[in-house]
Scaffold this motif. Structure first.
Motif, PDB file in Angstrom:
ATOM      1  N   GLN A   1      27.244  34.747  75.964  1.00 12.01           N
ATOM      2  CA  GLN A   1      27.255  35.571  77.172  1.00 12.01           C
ATOM      3  C   GLN A   1      25.885  35.690  77.834  1.00 12.01           C
ATOM      4  OE1 GLN A   1      28.257  39.770  76.562  1.00 12.01           O
ATOM      5  NE2 GLN A   1      28.002  39.421  74.371  1.00 12.01           N
ATOM      6  N   ASP A   2      24.806  35.723  77.049  1.00 12.35           N
ATOM      7  CA  ASP A   2      23.477  35.804  77.653  1.00 12.35           C
ATOM      8  C   ASP A   2      23.167  34.540  78.450  1.00 12.35           C
ATOM      9  OD1 ASP A   2      23.000  38.367  76.702  1.00 12.35           O
ATOM     10  OD2 ASP A   2      22.079  37.632  74.849  1.00 12.35           O
ATOM     11  N   ALA A   3      23.516  33.383  77.899  1.00 14.18           N
ATOM     12  CA  ALA A   3      23.295  32.124  78.609  1.00 14.18           C
ATOM     13  C   ALA A   3      24.159  32.053  79.860  1.00 14.18           C
ATOM     14  CB  ALA A   3      23.601  30.943  77.694  1.00 14.18           C
ATOM     15  N   ILE A   4      25.375  32.552  79.776  1.00 12.17           N
ATOM     16  CA  ILE A   4      26.265  32.563  80.940  1.00 12.17           C
ATOM     17  C   ILE A   4      25.701  33.481  82.021  1.00 12.17           C
ATOM     18  CG2 ILE A   4      28.563  33.216  81.768  1.00 12.17           C
ATOM     19  CD1 ILE A   4      29.592  32.399  78.913  1.00 12.17           C
ATOM     20  N   LEU A   5      25.198  34.626  81.613  1.00  9.73           N
ATOM     21  CA  LEU A   5      24.614  35.572  82.573  1.00  9.73           C
ATOM     22  C   LEU A   5      23.366  34.998  83.238  1.00  9.73           C
ATOM     23  CD1 LEU A   5      25.052  38.875  80.575  1.00  9.73           C
ATOM     24  CD2 LEU A   5      26.213  38.245  82.698  1.00  9.73           C
ATOM     25  N   ASN A   6      22.668  34.102  82.553  1.00  8.36           N
ATOM     26  CA  ASN A   6      21.451  33.497  83.096  1.00  8.36           C
ATOM     27  C   ASN A   6      21.728  32.146  83.747  1.00  8.36           C
ATOM     28  OD1 ASN A   6      19.712  35.578  82.301  1.00  8.36           O
ATOM     29  ND2 ASN A   6      19.719  34.800  80.210  1.00  8.36           N
TER      30      ASN A   6
ATOM     31  N   LYS B   1      25.872  21.517  78.690  1.00 15.20           N
ATOM     32  CA  LYS B   1      24.506  21.181  79.097  1.00 15.20           C
ATOM     33  C   LYS B   1      23.459  21.990  78.336  1.00 15.20           C
ATOM     34  CE  LYS B   1      25.069  18.413  82.711  1.00 15.20           C
ATOM     35  NZ  LYS B   1      24.634  17.067  82.727  1.00 15.20           N
ATOM     36  N   ILE B   2      23.769  23.259  78.033  1.00 16.86           N
ATOM     37  CA  ILE B   2      22.745  24.123  77.435  1.00 16.86           C
ATOM     38  C   ILE B   2      22.885  24.300  75.933  1.00 16.86           C
ATOM     39  CG2 ILE B   2      22.350  25.382  79.568  1.00 16.86           C
ATOM     40  CD1 ILE B   2      23.958  27.712  78.290  1.00 16.86           C
ATOM     41  N   ARG B   3      24.062  24.026  75.378  1.00 18.66           N
ATOM     42  CA  ARG B   3      24.307  24.272  73.948  1.00 18.66           C
ATOM     43  C   ARG B   3      24.927  23.059  73.283  1.00 18.66           C
ATOM     44  NH1 ARG B   3      22.816  29.522  71.917  1.00 18.66           N
ATOM     45  NH2 ARG B   3      22.382  30.652  73.797  1.00 18.66           N
ATOM     46  N   GLU B   4      24.141  22.083  72.977  1.00 20.36           N
ATOM     47  CA  GLU B   4      24.660  20.860  72.359  1.00 20.36           C
ATOM     48  C   GLU B   4      25.220  21.099  70.968  1.00 20.36           C
ATOM     49  OE1 GLU B   4      24.938  17.892  73.775  1.00 20.36           O
ATOM     50  OE2 GLU B   4      24.029  18.566  75.631  1.00 20.36           O
ATOM     51  N   ASN B   5      24.753  22.130  70.253  1.00 17.47           N
ATOM     52  CA  ASN B   5      25.125  22.336  68.857  1.00 17.47           C
ATOM     53  C   ASN B   5      26.422  23.105  68.659  1.00 17.47           C
ATOM     54  OD1 ASN B   5      22.684  21.172  68.509  1.00 17.47           O
ATOM     55  ND2 ASN B   5      21.643  22.983  67.767  1.00 17.47           N
ATOM     56  N   ASN B   6      27.060  23.576  69.697  1.00 13.14           N
ATOM     57  CA  ASN B   6      28.243  24.400  69.551  1.00 13.14           C
ATOM     58  C   ASN B   6      29.453  23.538  69.199  1.00 13.14           C
ATOM     59  OD1 ASN B   6      30.754  25.799  70.583  1.00 13.14           O
ATOM     60  ND2 ASN B   6      29.230  27.452  70.623  1.00 13.14           N
ATOM     61  N   THR B   7      30.058  23.800  68.062  1.00 13.15           N
ATOM     62  CA  THR B   7      31.179  23.001  67.561  1.00 13.15           C
ATOM     63  C   THR B   7      32.357  23.025  68.522  1.00 13.15           C
ATOM     64  OG1 THR B   7      30.498  23.534  65.316  1.00 13.15           O
ATOM     65  CG2 THR B   7      32.707  22.656  65.603  1.00 13.15           C
ATOM     66  N   PHE B   8      32.713  24.195  69.036  1.00 15.19           N
ATOM     67  CA  PHE B   8      33.849  24.300  69.949  1.00 15.19           C
ATOM     68  C   PHE B   8      33.632  23.424  71.182  1.00 15.19           C
ATOM     69  CE2 PHE B   8      36.059  26.149  73.570  1.00 15.19           C
ATOM     70  CZ  PHE B   8      37.346  26.221  73.088  1.00 15.19           C
ATOM     71  N   ILE B   9      32.460  23.526  71.781  1.00  9.43           N
ATOM     72  CA  ILE B   9      32.160  22.741  72.984  1.00  9.43           C
ATOM     73  C   ILE B   9      32.164  21.251  72.650  1.00  9.43           C
ATOM     74  CG2 ILE B   9      30.407  22.261  74.741  1.00  9.43           C
ATOM     75  CD1 ILE B   9      31.815  24.971  75.081  1.00  9.43           C
ATOM     76  N   ASN B  10      31.555  20.866  71.544  1.00  9.41           N
ATOM     77  CA  ASN B  10      31.518  19.455  71.164  1.00  9.41           C
ATOM     78  C   ASN B  10      32.913  18.883  70.947  1.00  9.41           C
ATOM     79  OD1 ASN B  10      28.745  19.391  71.356  1.00  9.41           O
ATOM     80  ND2 ASN B  10      28.425  19.807  69.183  1.00  9.41           N
TER      81      ASN B  10
END
Length: 161
Positions: A115-120, A145-154
């Motif tokens: 949520q902090d990254a989304i807010l920014n 683009k901002i969180r390459e390490n997130n399993t769900f996104i990957n």
């Protein structure tokens, strides 16, 4: 000024864990969520209303005739822009997700965790052509683009390989 997130649902009753959704959403701050039911034939709309009843920062839009994902996003965006003073508005459609491994719980969890990254959110992070609403962005593309390490996104992007 808040950031909004639109999530499009269609026949997701079996994949939804409303208690988990409520628990995760109640941990978000400065995010307004709009849950759009895109003409579900099951009880998805009822479950979305249950989530709304328990969370102050959730709105539900019911689309009564099935529309494309982008048309449903635009319906949610029109509602959100008319009701709230939003800085940016992200969207995701459950139809486009690879929910085999993480389900919808993974989606709501990744929103809460980031949520902090989304807010920014910075509009320049994504090089995307202009849309009807210039502050409308794909949540998964941005998080990729901002969180390459997130399993769900990957996992979401593995199916495109």
């Amino acid at each position: 000024m808040k950031t909004g997130i639109i999530i499009i649902f269609h026949n997701n009753e079996k994949e939804m864990d409303t208690d988990y959704f409520i628990e995760q959403i109640q941990q978000t701050r400065n995010l307004e969520l709009c849950l759009v039911n895109n003409d579900s034939k099951d009880n998805t709309y009822g479950l979305l209303r249950d989530v709304k009843d328990e969370c102050d920062n959730v709105s539900v839009v019911n689309v009564r005739k099935f529309k494309s994902d982008m048309a449903a996003v635009k319906a949610g965006a029109r509602y959100m822009f008319s009701e709230f003073d939003l800085k940016h508005l992200g969207y995701v459609s459950t139809n486009m997700l690879n929910i085999k491994y993480h389900g919808l719980n993974g989606l709501i969890e990744v929103i809460t965790e980031n949520q902090d990254a989304i807010l920014n959110y910075k509009i320049k992070t994504l090089k995307k052509k202009q849309t009807l609403f210039q502050s409308l962005f794909s949540l998964l593309d941005y998080l990729k683009k901002i969180r390459e390490n997130n399993t769900f996104i990957n996992v979401q992007y593995q199916r495109n390989l």
